[in-house]
Write an enzyme that holds these catalytic residues in place. Structure first.
Site, PDB file in Angstrom:
ATOM      1  N   ARG A 244     -69.799 -36.011 -25.915  1.00  0.00           N
ATOM      2  CA  ARG A 244     -69.091 -36.596 -25.104  1.00  0.00           C
ATOM      3  C   ARG A 244     -69.145 -38.061 -25.494  1.00  0.00           C
ATOM      4  NH1 ARG A 244     -68.368 -32.780 -22.895  1.00  0.00           N
ATOM      5  NH2 ARG A 244     -68.887 -31.853 -20.782  1.00  0.00           N
ATOM      6  N   GLU A 273     -60.520 -40.097 -21.601  1.00  0.00           N
ATOM      7  CA  GLU A 273     -59.588 -39.145 -22.197  1.00  0.00           C
ATOM      8  C   GLU A 273     -58.479 -38.818 -21.434  1.00  0.00           C
ATOM      9  OE1 GLU A 273     -62.232 -35.735 -22.348  1.00  0.00           O
ATOM     10  OE2 GLU A 273     -63.461 -36.747 -24.071  1.00  0.00           O
ATOM     11  N   HIS A 292     -60.543 -33.077 -26.983  1.00  0.00           N
ATOM     12  CA  HIS A 292     -61.354 -32.438 -26.188  1.00  0.00           C
ATOM     13  C   HIS A 292     -61.182 -30.944 -26.284  1.00  0.00           C
ATOM     14  CE1 HIS A 292     -64.913 -32.993 -23.049  1.00  0.00           C
ATOM     15  NE2 HIS A 292     -65.024 -31.841 -23.674  1.00  0.00           N
TER      16      HIS A 292
END
Ligand SMILES: O=CC(=O)O
Length: 327
Positions: A244, A273, A292
């Site tokens: 994370r 993000e 991600h």
């Protein structure tokens, strides 16, 4: 014969921000009646008592008090992926609702991505690609050299399922493996990958050529890597993050990368993000960022969906819930 009504599940979209995976929808609809968030909000009165499960993809829908209060027959919240940091577990449990996730679907592809980022950074793959395809390139006379991961030291912070899979892969590169974790793994696990436990994270940071972050995001791991920790790292070291974004103090990372405190970073996760387009991290040359994509493989997404469905059906039928998350 009267047709049995399928269990109702509230979804946002299947596939998260990538769009709807049509084959997943078709598969789920054999077992569930899917209600999108928009349909739910339009006909709240009708759907409120029917919904028995909430299907969370990529942080959506947000499971807050208001939503929980409006779903009196909710049995389970199922989350795609391993991390449940975006769910208020205490709040959800206080409504007598169970939570499940899909850790096994994501562990191998996420570990693969960690290794891919390490190799991409060490061997200048992204910059190399840019040079290879650039219309300005006349000769391949790259002035820079990469680093070999073979024989280098990899420090893994967070030795859960994904961290261990990273270690298994790194062993194949003859890497020296150090790890730091709340709990030490058993000797058999350690010996199988040749991993050495560092009770003090500082020792791992000082010795590693590559540091890979694989922890859950909790209040204890938020900004785990800040200015001080970056300062412990070698100036030749690379920091890789596949867990994370919030685990790293990004301002401190920008400074460390600008000032040569560490050599490079490779991040699959940031906060937010995506990063704002003018963010300082995006201006740096010694960084690789991916959007991600730890679990973004067709196989993982399919298994995730199946695992989520299994958890929903078990919860609705009062059976033990596979991959149930406990407090
Ligand atoms: O981010 C991915 C996951 O939590 O599995």
């Amino acid at each position: 014969m009267e047709e049995k009504e399928l269990p109702y599940t509230l979804i946002n979209v299947i596939g998260g921000p990538d769009g709807v995976y049509e084959d997943h929808t078709a598969y789920l609809e054999k077992h569930l009646k899917l209600i999108t968030m928009n349909e739910f909000l339009k006909h709240k009165q009708v759907f409120s008592p029917k919904i028995q499960a909430v299907y969370v993809w990529y942080y959506k829908p947000v499971v807050n008090k208001e939503l929980l209060q409006s779903l009196p027959n909710l049995k389970v919240v199922v989350n795609s992926g391993a991390g449940v940091d975006h769910l208020d577990l205490k709040l959800i449990f206080s409504f007598g609702v169970k939570v499940a996730n899909t850790p096994f679907a994501v562990s191998s592809p996420t570990a693969d991505l960690g290794i891919a980022l390490m190799l991409a950074s060490a061997r200048n793959i992204v910059e190399g690609h840019r040079i290879a395809v650039s219309p300005d390139t006349k000769l391949f006379n790259a002035a820079w050299l990469g680093e070999e991961v073979t024989g280098a030291t990899l420090g893994i912070i967070g030795m859960g399922t994904i961290g261990y899979k990273v270690a298994q892969r790194a062993k194949a590169f003859d890497m020296k493996i150090l790890y730091h974790n709340r709990n030490r793994r058993n000797r058999v696990d350690e010996e199988a990958v040749g991993a050495v436990y560092c009770p003090k994270m500082e020792d791992l940071l000082r010795q590693s050529d590559f540091v890979m972050l694989v922890v859950n995001l909790t209040p204890q791991t938020c900004k785990l890597i800040g200015e001080k920790e970056l300062g412990f790292m070698k100036p030749t070291a690379t920091l890789i993050n596949i867990c994370r974004g919030q685990v790293i103090d990004q301002d401190a990372l920008v400074k460390a990368l600008q000032n040569g405190i560490i050599k490079a970073a490779a991040l699959d996760v940031t906060y937010p993000e995506p990063l704002p387009r003018d963010h300082a991290l995006l201006q740096l040359k010694n960084i690789i960022i991916t959007p991600h994509i730890g679990s973004a493989t067709a196989q993982a997404r399919h298994l995730m969906m199946r695992n989520m469905l299994e958890a929903i059906l078990a919860a609705i039928n009062g059976l033990p819930v596979p991959n149930e998350v406990h407090a």
